[in-house]
Enzyme design. Structure first.
Site, short mmCIF file in Angstrom:
data_model
loop_
_atom_site.label_atom_id
_atom_site.label_comp_id
_atom_site.label_asym_id
_atom_site.label_seq_id
_atom_site.Cartn_x
_atom_site.Cartn_y
_atom_site.Cartn_z
N ASP A 13 36.17 -1.71 -7.91
CA ASP A 13 37.25 -0.99 -8.58
C ASP A 13 37.30 0.49 -8.21
O ASP A 13 37.64 1.34 -9.04
CB ASP A 13 37.16 -1.16 -10.11
CG ASP A 13 37.08 -2.61 -10.50
OD1 ASP A 13 37.86 -3.40 -9.94
OD2 ASP A 13 36.24 -2.97 -11.34
N LYS A 16 40.11 0.61 -3.60
CA LYS A 16 40.22 0.18 -2.19
C LYS A 16 41.63 -0.28 -1.86
O LYS A 16 42.10 -0.12 -0.74
CB LYS A 16 39.24 -0.97 -1.92
CG LYS A 16 37.78 -0.57 -2.01
CD LYS A 16 36.86 -1.75 -1.82
CE LYS A 16 36.94 -2.79 -2.91
NZ LYS A 16 36.54 -2.36 -4.25
N GLY A 40 40.69 -7.64 -7.49
CA GLY A 40 42.01 -7.27 -7.96
C GLY A 40 42.38 -5.97 -7.27
O GLY A 40 41.72 -4.96 -7.44
N HIS A 41 43.39 -6.03 -6.44
CA HIS A 41 43.79 -4.83 -5.69
C HIS A 41 45.11 -4.33 -6.24
O HIS A 41 46.10 -5.06 -6.23
CB HIS A 41 43.94 -5.15 -4.20
CG HIS A 41 42.65 -5.54 -3.56
ND1 HIS A 41 42.55 -6.00 -2.28
CD2 HIS A 41 41.39 -5.54 -4.04
CE1 HIS A 41 41.29 -6.25 -2.00
NE2 HIS A 41 40.57 -5.99 -3.06
N GLN A 221 35.20 -5.90 -4.03
CA GLN A 221 34.04 -5.49 -4.86
C GLN A 221 33.36 -4.25 -4.27
O GLN A 221 34.02 -3.50 -3.57
CB GLN A 221 33.06 -6.66 -5.04
CG GLN A 221 33.60 -7.82 -5.87
CD GLN A 221 34.35 -8.87 -5.08
OE1 GLN A 221 33.94 -9.21 -4.00
NE2 GLN A 221 35.44 -9.36 -5.61
P1 IMP Z 1 32.06 -13.00 -9.74
O1 IMP Z 1 32.35 -12.33 -8.44
O2 IMP Z 1 33.27 -13.43 -10.49
O3 IMP Z 1 31.06 -14.12 -9.58
O4 IMP Z 1 31.35 -11.92 -10.70
C1 IMP Z 1 30.05 -11.40 -10.40
C2 IMP Z 1 29.96 -9.94 -10.81
O5 IMP Z 1 30.80 -9.16 -9.99
C3 IMP Z 1 30.40 -9.68 -12.25
O6 IMP Z 1 29.60 -8.66 -12.79
C4 IMP Z 1 31.84 -9.21 -12.08
O7 IMP Z 1 32.29 -8.42 -13.14
C5 IMP Z 1 31.74 -8.43 -10.77
N1 IMP Z 1 33.00 -8.41 -10.02
C6 IMP Z 1 33.55 -9.41 -9.32
N2 IMP Z 1 34.70 -9.01 -8.74
C7 IMP Z 1 34.87 -7.73 -9.06
C8 IMP Z 1 35.86 -6.74 -8.72
O8 IMP Z 1 36.82 -6.98 -7.99
N3 IMP Z 1 35.67 -5.52 -9.25
C9 IMP Z 1 34.61 -5.19 -10.03
N4 IMP Z 1 33.67 -6.06 -10.35
C10 IMP Z 1 33.78 -7.33 -9.88
#
Ligand code: IMP
Length: 434
Positions: A13, A16, A40-41, A221
């Protein structure tokens, strides 16, 4: 500079989406190489805000976009995004790797159940089935986009998968009954709809590089969520570092010319796990102020993000593992109006009574941040920030320059871009990348 990787240098977040969109103007192709619709972009153009989860951000610059083999795809979500873009008259120039893995509804289900089972060790996932899908990939049970185009393969693989997942659901005491035939039917239909986009993307990408096309590799991420280098097990399941662009898109490391790290002027975290600089307790009001002003709610899940002071130990670590060449800093405007700002420059490891600036990935919960304090800058309206952006670097507040200089001295890499608002026009470019 034909091949540039953009990655997050914190916990995701960082903005990007905006940075990729900005640089995509001069690019020919934008490639995503890891993650799925956990990302989420957000891109703001004029009065319109676009939120994507799978399609690379370059798409609203009407560029060729690619979803690489390192990604995991929920076909239903992807088709919805394609429809949305079509309805807004964007050109869809999309290629999807035949080797990207497919998220099935049982992955989503298991994501939630595994999280519950893990209890204190859970990561607070987005529950989009990302982890379970990557598990299947690594265990070689995975179903790829290619398989959605071949009923015999899909049938054979789903027979095994449905049997195994049904047992797993029983172990987790979930009563869902998986319907194999329904899944086959539904996913063959998705396959047909996606067929025109399916491609052997590594050939396409490498040929484009041979032809000196300009390619942006858009990470999702952030570094500290990397499965290999992040704060495990509170990570995502893919490689969020620059190296992920090589494996996740099928290009050799020496083809990458530049790595840009995107960094927010403070930090945020969704999900669980230690964040040493988190602003909590008596300073919670500051965190609330930043959260509201910076709209710090998850793009994918809507969860309020945890807010922290800028942690340079973490960014320096990200710089090392991804060999970041330059930093794009975002949301400096959000900090406007705060009298004092803190920057973490080292940790005190509690049990060892030792100071360090080396990222203690395995004992971050035992670290106390050591801060320097900086003077903040005044708050301004979006229009005022916009005017400053028009005038360029010289016009930004002096204290902001001080903040940036401190960061640059510490990280020993330059800024390529400064963002002081959500729109394209709220950007000061200091370095061209193409
Ligand atoms: P997952 O990717 O849904 O398996 O989540 C694993 C960890 O990554 C969790 O702590 C999520 O909150 C974090 N996470 C996954 N995608 C994002 C993102 O796009 N932005 C911020 N945190 C993320």
């Amino acid at each position: 500079m034909p091949a540039v990787v953009i990655i997050g240098s914190q916990w995701g977040d960082e903005g990007k989406g905006k940075i990729t969109d900005y640089y995509a103007e001069k690019a020919d192709i934008v490639v995503r190489f890891q993650g799925g619709n956990n990302a989420g972009h957000t891109v703001v153009i004029g009065e319109e805000t676009y939120k994507f989860h799978l399609i690379p951000s370059g798409t609203i610059q009407n560029k060729q976009v690619i979803i690489g083999n390192g990604c995991v795809i929920d076909p239903k979500v992807l088709l919805q995004e394609i429809e949305l873009l079509k309805s807004k008259n964007f050109k869809i120039d999309l290629k999807i790797s035949s080797n990207a893995h497919v998220i099935f509804p049982y992955h989503n289900l298991l994501d939630g159940l595994e999280e519950k089972f893990k209890g204190k060790l859970s990561a607070g996932t987005t529950k989009r089935g990302i982890g379970p899908c990557y598990q299947d990939k690594i265990a070689r049970f995975g179903i790829k986009i290619f398989d959605l185009l071949h009923e015999d393969i899909l049938r054979t693989k789903l027979e095994q998968n449905v049997m195994l997942k049904q047992k797993l659901l029983e172990i987790y005491k979930d009563k869902t009954i998986l319907n194999k035939e329904k899944l086959i039917h539904e996913f063959l239909e998705y396959g047909e709809k996606l067929r025109p986009y399916v491609n052997e993307t590594p050939y396409f990408i490498n040929k484009a590089l041979d032809e000196h096309k300009k390619i942006l590799f858009e990470g999702a991420q952030g570094a500290l969520l990397s499965i290999d280098h992040g704060i495990y097990p509170r990570t995502t399941s893919s490689n969020t570092c620059s190296g992920g662009a090589c494996t996740g898109a099928g290009v050799g490391p020496t083809r990458i010319n530049k790595v840009i790290g995107v960094m927010k002027a403070y930090l945020s975290r969704v999900g669980t796990g230690p964040v040493p600089t988190e602003i909590i307790g008596e300073n919670e009001e500051i965190a609330n102020h930043i959260r509201e002003k910076g709209h710090e709610y998850g793009t994918t899940t809507g969860r309020p993000r945890r807010i922290g002071w800028l942690d340079l130990v973490a960014v320096k670590y990200a710089r090392m593992i991804s060999n970041i060449d330059a930093i794009a800093i975002t949301k400096l405007d959000t900090l406007g109006g705060l009298e004092k700002l803190k920057i973490c420059i080292a940790y005190m490891i509690e049990n060892e009574k030792k100071e360090t600036d080396i990222m203690p990935t395995n004992m971050l919960e035992n670290c106390e941040p050591i801060y320097i304090e900086m003077q903040g800058w005044e708050d301004k309206s979006p229009d005022e920030w916009n005017k400053i952006a028009e005038k360029g670097y010289g016009a930004i507040p002096e204290n902001m320059k001080g903040y940036l200089n401190k960061i640059q001295d510490y990280l020993k890499i330059p800024f390529c871009l400064i963002s002081i608002g959500p729109r394209r026009a709220d950007t000061i470019q200091l370095q061209k990348i193409f």
